[in-house]
Design a protein around this motif. Structure first.
Motif, PDB file in Angstrom:
ATOM      1  N   GLN A 260       0.809  -1.223   0.000  1.00 46.74           N
ATOM      2  CA  GLN A 260       0.000   0.000   0.000  1.00 46.74           C
ATOM      3  C   GLN A 260       0.842   1.273   0.000  1.00 46.74           C
ATOM      4  O   GLN A 260       0.304   2.364  -0.221  1.00 46.74           O
ATOM      5  CB  GLN A 260      -0.929  -0.003   1.217  1.00 46.74           C
ATOM      6  N   ALA A 261       2.139   1.121   0.245  1.00 45.29           N
ATOM      7  CA  ALA A 261       3.003   2.304   0.322  1.00 45.29           C
ATOM      8  C   ALA A 261       3.103   2.996  -1.030  1.00 45.29           C
ATOM      9  O   ALA A 261       3.055   2.358  -2.088  1.00 45.29           O
ATOM     10  CB  ALA A 261       4.390   1.903   0.803  1.00 45.29           C
ATOM     11  N   GLU A 262       3.228   4.329  -0.988  1.00 46.41           N
ATOM     12  CA  GLU A 262       3.386   5.083  -2.224  1.00 46.41           C
ATOM     13  C   GLU A 262       4.643   4.646  -2.961  1.00 46.41           C
ATOM     14  O   GLU A 262       4.654   4.540  -4.193  1.00 46.41           O
ATOM     15  CB  GLU A 262       3.459   6.574  -1.896  1.00 46.41           C
ATOM     16  N   LYS A 263       5.727   4.402  -2.206  1.00 49.26           N
ATOM     17  CA  LYS A 263       6.970   3.890  -2.758  1.00 49.26           C
ATOM     18  C   LYS A 263       7.529   2.856  -1.808  1.00 49.26           C
ATOM     19  O   LYS A 263       7.411   2.998  -0.585  1.00 49.26           O
ATOM     20  CB  LYS A 263       8.016   5.009  -2.914  1.00 49.26           C
ATOM     21  N   THR A 264       8.173   1.832  -2.365  1.00 48.95           N
ATOM     22  CA  THR A 264       8.907   0.912  -1.503  1.00 48.95           C
ATOM     23  C   THR A 264      10.171   1.608  -1.001  1.00 48.95           C
ATOM     24  O   THR A 264      10.572   2.656  -1.510  1.00 48.95           O
ATOM     25  CB  THR A 264       9.306  -0.367  -2.252  1.00 48.95           C
ATOM     26  N   PHE A 268      12.287   4.597  -2.847  1.00 46.61           N
ATOM     27  CA  PHE A 268      12.495   5.874  -2.169  1.00 46.61           C
ATOM     28  C   PHE A 268      13.972   6.240  -2.142  1.00 46.61           C
ATOM     29  O   PHE A 268      14.360   7.361  -2.480  1.00 46.61           O
ATOM     30  CB  PHE A 268      11.937   5.798  -0.743  1.00 46.61           C
ATOM     31  N   GLU A 305       7.431   1.584   7.259  1.00 49.52           N
ATOM     32  CA  GLU A 305       6.237   0.751   7.112  1.00 49.52           C
ATOM     33  C   GLU A 305       6.011  -0.116   8.339  1.00 49.52           C
ATOM     34  O   GLU A 305       4.875  -0.314   8.780  1.00 49.52           O
ATOM     35  CB  GLU A 305       6.343  -0.126   5.856  1.00 49.52           C
TER      36      GLU A 305
END
Length: 445
Positions: A260-264, A268, A305
């Motif tokens: 669900q994260a915008e970027k891993t 990042f 996370e």
């Protein structure tokens, strides 16, 4: 003394050089050679180091080269801090694994296996070159997956390669801090593999203070691991696990958070560091200021996370200062000057942990002197921890077998046997996915 840093264009190299600048004693490092395949990254890091050294009268000289053999000749110590595939590779490790619903972290699970498969052949080549060009050098391995890579190199360098990690040091420091003890005066009873270990005791003046921590809910819940794992789970374990065990104990939640994260994390860092190295192309940019700013953001977002999943909040300010460079400096001092000390390191087992063979690299307290690092014999792990350690060591051995033989079947087996991969069919698709994005894995047949 001459120190060669492989991966010398890497972002964390200034941490190491900064530690060297604090050492003014006889027998210190006087010459640093940076080696990297990317000349522009070498130039960028050399600029940061030059600014660090500008106010230090006896700073070690720094040279940079893309010639590996030239960098190794005459070295007293070699730091191996390479990243095969770069941060783009790390981002791909995460992406391919998450597409299959499994963890892609760079040292744990499918991502760690993929990283190992492309790194071990390169690390073995380096070990062979060191044995030929600098046979008296000590190799200090920073390269992840640290335990696996150290074991691969030890087949050619024996006990002259030692792996280091700052996770156990940071964990011991946090425990000592909440107990009001001086970390330098505490013996940390820590045992396991790299990123898979447990603190089972913290002795100060011969007294184990860990039971006091486990009995006090307020203290136990006040630091990073207490927030990550929860007070009740730590009491059930009767030990404090390395933060990376969160990926095992709370795997489903962590995988969902990563998806669900915008970027891993890898994506990042790839983008963040690309901005830093691009800024270093400007001759008027302050290299050290840009590096400090980027590092602060990097440290603050570490394992974000996991902390979000656990509701752990932001990292404590005391945990933002790094640490692996201090372990490396202490290790070099102990060997070069016979300044005997105890450090938690990745070394060959040599009977310290009875459940594994003598050549297996483990992470335990070691007595360090001019003759190297000597693992301290440790009590057996409880069955749940023993099972996990043996399973992951078995996976590492399959990775080593695949890298040595080019066996695709061994690579599939490595993925399939990992506790965080739940299907042989998933393992097969992972091998297909990783070989599709990494031409260097074409050696798997």
């Amino acid at each position: 003394m001459k120190l060669t840093i492989l991966g010398g264009g890497g972002f964390r190299v200034p941490l190491v050089y900064g530690a060297l600048l604090t050492d003014h004693a006889e027998g210190r490092v006087t010459e640093v050679v940076l080696h990297d395949l990317d000349d522009s990254r070498l130039h960028a890091v050399a600029r940061v180091l030059a600014e660090q050294a500008s106010t230090v009268a006896d700073a070690p000289t720094v040279t940079a080269t893309t010639d590996l053999d030239e960098a190794l000749r005459g070295a007293d110590f070699v730091f191996s801090a390479i990243r095969v595939g770069g941060l783009e590779g790390r981002a791909n490790d995460e992406r391919v694994a998450l597409a299959e619903g499994v963890l892609g972290q760079e040292t744990v699970g499918a991502g760690g296996i993929a990283y190992g498969l492309r790194t071990v052949p390169v690390a073995v080549d380096i070990a062979r070159r060191v044995a030929r060009l600098a046979p008296d050098a000590w190799v200090i391995n920073f390269t992840n997956p640290a335990g696996l890579v150290t074991e691969a190199m030890s087949h050619h360098l024996g006990d002259r390669v030692i792996g280091i990690c700052d996770s156990p040091v940071g964990l011991g420091r946090r425990i000592a801090r909440v107990l009001g003890a001086n970390p330098r005066e505490a013996f940390i009873d820590y045992v396991g593999l790299n990123h898979l270990g447990w603190v089972r005791g913290l002795r100060v003046a011969g007294r184990d203070e860990l039971p006091r921590l486990l009995a006090d809910s307020d203290l136990l819940g006040s630091f990073e691991e207490g927030k990550l794992f929860g007070v009740d789970w730590l009491r059930s374990l009767g030990a404090i696990p390395n933060e990376y065990l969160h990926y095992y104990y709370f795997n489903r939640e962590t995988v969902r958070a990563y998806q669900q994260a915008e970027k891993t994390r890898g994506a990042f860092l790839r983008d963040q560091q690309a901005r830093f190295y691009e800024e270093m192309r400007r001759p008027d940019a302050s290299a050290l200021t840009a590096w400090d700013r980027t590092r602060a953001e990097r440290e603050a977002t570490y394992m974000a996370e996991n902390r979000e999943t656990a509701g752990a909040g932001d990292r404590d300010a005391d945990d933002l200062s790094g640490g692996y460079e201090k372990v490396a400096l202490a290790l070099m001092r102990a060997i070069a000057r016979d300044e005997r000390t105890t450090l938690i390191l990745n070394v060959r087992n040599q009977g310290a942990l009875s459940v594994l063979d003598s050549d297996a690299v483990i992470e335990v307290p070691c007595l360090v002197d001019a003759n190297g690092a000597h693992p301290v014999a440790v009590a057996p792990l409880p069955e749940h921890a023993t099972g996990l350690v043996c399973a992951v060591k078995g996976v590492e051995r399959e990775v080593l077998a695949a890298a040595a033989s080019g066996s695709r079947a061994s690579a599939v087996k490595a993925f399939a046997l990992h506790p965080l991969v739940d299907s042989v069919n998933v393992a097969r698709r992972l091998v297909e996915g990783y070989t599709a994005v990494y031409p260097g894995l074409a050696y798997l047949r």
